[in-house]
Write a protein that holds these residues in place. Structure first.
Motif, short mmCIF file in Angstrom:
data_model
loop_
_atom_site.label_atom_id
_atom_site.label_comp_id
_atom_site.label_asym_id
_atom_site.label_seq_id
_atom_site.Cartn_x
_atom_site.Cartn_y
_atom_site.Cartn_z
N GLU A 94 1.87 -8.67 -11.96
CA GLU A 94 1.79 -7.40 -11.24
C GLU A 94 0.45 -6.74 -11.52
N THR A 101 -1.56 -3.03 -10.21
CA THR A 101 -1.59 -1.81 -9.40
C THR A 101 -2.96 -1.19 -9.55
N TYR A 133 -5.42 2.12 -8.39
CA TYR A 133 -5.57 3.45 -7.79
C TYR A 133 -6.85 4.08 -8.31
N ARG A 143 0.88 -1.18 0.00
CA ARG A 143 0.00 0.00 0.00
C ARG A 143 0.91 1.22 0.00
N ALA A 189 -2.81 4.08 -3.40
CA ALA A 189 -2.70 2.98 -4.35
C ALA A 189 -2.26 1.69 -3.65
N SER A 242 -0.28 -2.07 -4.85
CA SER A 242 0.35 -2.90 -5.86
C SER A 242 0.47 -4.32 -5.31
N HIS A 243 0.18 -5.29 -6.18
CA HIS A 243 0.30 -6.71 -5.82
C HIS A 243 1.27 -7.35 -6.79
N TRP A 244 2.19 -8.14 -6.25
CA TRP A 244 3.15 -8.86 -7.07
C TRP A 244 3.14 -10.34 -6.72
#
Length: 79
Positions: free
Chosen positions: A66, A68, A70, A27, A52, A54-56
């Motif tokens: 990946e 992201t 927002y 986050r 925002a 982001s997940h990886w």
């Protein structure tokens, strides 16, 4: 280019080991001024604050996926 003075802050990191890889969620926030030309049109000089996530997915030390997210509507409203 739209936010040349952007400051990004990592607010929280979560890591989960899964079969076949590792999932990481970050986050983060961005704060800056819409003072550069680019994707968001003519600079307005307005301050922007963006939240925002982001997940990886990491497999063998390599990011294989990946995402992201927002709130672009909130961003447009601010500028």
């Amino acid at each position: 280019a739209s936010f040349p003075d952007a400051r990004v802050s990592v607010d929280h990191v979560g890591v989960v080991e899964c079969p076949g890889g590792t999932d990481i969620a970050v986050r983060w926030t961005l704060a800056g001024t819409h003072s550069g030309a680019g994707l968001y049109g003519t600079p307005t000089g307005r301050d922007v604050y963006l939240l925002a996530v982001s997940h990886w997915r990491v497999v063998d030390g390599v990011i294989t996926d990946e995402v992201t997210i927002y709130d672009e509507v909130a961003l447009w409203r601010q500028i």
